[in-house]
Design an enzyme around this catalytic site. Structure first.
Site, mmCIF file in Angstrom:
data_model
loop_
_atom_site.group_PDB
_atom_site.id
_atom_site.type_symbol
_atom_site.label_atom_id
_atom_site.label_comp_id
_atom_site.label_asym_id
_atom_site.label_seq_id
_atom_site.Cartn_x
_atom_site.Cartn_y
_atom_site.Cartn_z
ATOM 1 N N VAL A 178 0.809 -1.219 0.000
ATOM 2 C CA VAL A 178 0.000 0.000 0.000
ATOM 3 C C VAL A 178 0.847 1.275 0.000
ATOM 4 O O VAL A 178 0.329 2.363 -0.276
ATOM 5 C CB VAL A 178 -0.959 -0.009 1.210
ATOM 6 C CG1 VAL A 178 -0.218 0.303 2.501
ATOM 7 C CG2 VAL A 178 -2.121 0.950 1.017
ATOM 8 N N TYR A 179 2.134 1.154 0.282
ATOM 9 C CA TYR A 179 3.001 2.333 0.281
ATOM 10 C C TYR A 179 3.204 2.810 -1.163
ATOM 11 O O TYR A 179 3.857 2.142 -1.972
ATOM 12 C CB TYR A 179 4.369 2.027 0.897
ATOM 13 C CG TYR A 179 4.371 1.709 2.379
ATOM 14 C CD1 TYR A 179 3.226 1.834 3.159
ATOM 15 C CD2 TYR A 179 5.528 1.270 3.004
ATOM 16 C CE1 TYR A 179 3.235 1.539 4.507
ATOM 17 C CE2 TYR A 179 5.554 0.978 4.372
ATOM 18 C CZ TYR A 179 4.398 1.114 5.106
ATOM 19 O OH TYR A 179 4.421 0.811 6.444
ATOM 20 N N SER A 180 2.626 3.963 -1.463
ATOM 21 C CA SER A 180 2.706 4.540 -2.821
ATOM 22 C C SER A 180 2.251 3.550 -3.882
ATOM 23 O O SER A 180 2.817 3.476 -4.977
ATOM 24 C CB SER A 180 4.130 5.032 -3.114
ATOM 25 O OG SER A 180 4.455 6.131 -2.285
ATOM 26 N N ALA A 181 1.206 2.764 -3.541
ATOM 27 C CA ALA A 181 0.587 1.833 -4.501
ATOM 28 C C ALA A 181 1.611 0.915 -5.166
ATOM 29 O O ALA A 181 1.582 0.680 -6.382
ATOM 30 C CB ALA A 181 -0.191 2.613 -5.562
#
Length: 351
Positions: free
Chosen positions: A61-64
């Site tokens: 989920v970090y920066s997709a």
């Protein structure tokens, strides 16, 4: 660098690890954290490895997914020198299969992470949130299949409540599946909720804490003080609502003591806040982040020395908050303390 076992497992991890949430820089939250590209990330990884930091933590989920991609590029050619930790389970989209920890989601998320990181295995694969809609047996079976396939070495969780974590561990014992060895948790001088239930559980069940946001969501950097406006470059301007809330009066009481100890020791405020955490029971590794080399080198100064017992006591007193129910009726009763001694009263390790 000091190395510690991750909980009751055989995996040795550094006392400080590096969080790659600043890599990639996509979206309103992670874009405010940082936008480190592959070249800059490689330089930060160089510094970490030189200092003995071998564990690097990220999440899909970090920066997709961009954080995993940039981290993968930064470690290229030296995979054998690092431990990789990533997480899945939080929503990545609006589709019915874009969130949770179902069998299909876990297997797909693992394959995607392996591709983005450019590796054939993940050292620590963590559930980023509890999924009440998926049977815990299904979750554990899927994780077991990934371990048996050699794609995952160890499993853990992040941000679970006590009952959610204990349910997972009990089911693993009942089914003969691998137990989680780590719990990635929020813990700081301005957020000590971890101590009341999750820390005793971790000690009892052999879980190592991986601490995220050890500087209280950027509040303990030394730049936030009483009667002073937030610095222009602080990410709190745009991200305060995403992180753990902190009462201003409580924050300033802690910062006042941190400032006093900084004067006594010649250490920076964040170094003192990190050093305090490194002394706490069940803490296997404290995850530090950095937008640039200067921040990283400052945070690295948290190891190699120790606060005095008197300084620790002052920080404990300033950061103390009344115990929540069901603990508060007994917090100061001697008889109850004999039955349930505070787990944080006798640290197992010193940094």
């Amino acid at each position: 660098m000091e190395y510690r076992r991750l909980g009751a497992s055989g995996l040795m991890v550094p006392a400080l690890s590096f969080g790659a949430g600043t890599f990639g820089g996509r979206g309103p939250l992670f874009g405010a954290w940082g936008a480190t590209d592959a070249r800059e990330a490689r330089r930060l990884v160089d510094i970490c490895l030189d200092a003995g930091i071998t564990l690097f933590d990220t999440a899909d989920v970090y920066s997709a997914g961009a954080s995993e991609e940039v981290l993968g590029q930064a470690i290229k050619g030296r995979r054998d020198r690092v431990l990789l930790s990533t997480k899945t389970g939080l929503p990545l989209g609006d589709g019915p299969g874009d969130a949770g920890t179902s069998r299909s989601r876990l297997i797909a998320a693992c394959e995607d992470a392996l591709r983005r990181l450019g590796t054939d295995h993940i050292d620590l694969f963590q559930l980023h949130a509890f999924d009440a809609g998926t049977p815990v047996e299904e979750v554990l079976d899927a994780l077991d299949s990934l371990v048996r396939a050699g794609k995952v070495r160890y499993t853990g969780v992040s941000n679970f409540s006590g009952w959610q974590l204990m349910k997972s561990l009990a089911a693993a014992d009942r089914l003969g599946r691998p137990r989680h060895v780590a719990h990635q948790v929020y813990y700081s001088l301005v957020g000590r909720d971890y101590e009341w239930e999750l820390m005793p559980l971790a000690r009892d069940q052999g879980l190592g804490a991986l601490v995220w946001s050890p500087l209280g969501w950027g509040r303990l950097t030394g730049r936030v003080r009483r009667d002073t406006p937030l610095p222009p470059g602080s990410r709190l301007h745009s991200t305060a609502g995403y992180g753990p809330p902190v009462d201003d009066d409580h924050l300033y009481r802690v910062v006042d003591v941190l400032d006093e100890i900084a004067q006594e020791t010649g250490r920076a405020v964040p170094q003192i806040a990190l050093n305090w955490l490194l002394r706490r029971p069940t803490v296997s590794s404290v995850i530090i982040g950095a937008r640039d080399e200067r921040q990283l080198r400052q945070n690295l100064g948290a190891v190699g020395w120790s606060l005095t017992p008197e300084q620790v006591a002052r920080l404990d007193a300033a950061s103390h908050r009344p115990a929540p129910y069901p603990y508060f009726p007994y917090e100061r009763q001697e008889g109850f303390a004999r039955l349930n001694p505070p787990v944080f009263a006798a640290p197992e390790r010193a940094a």
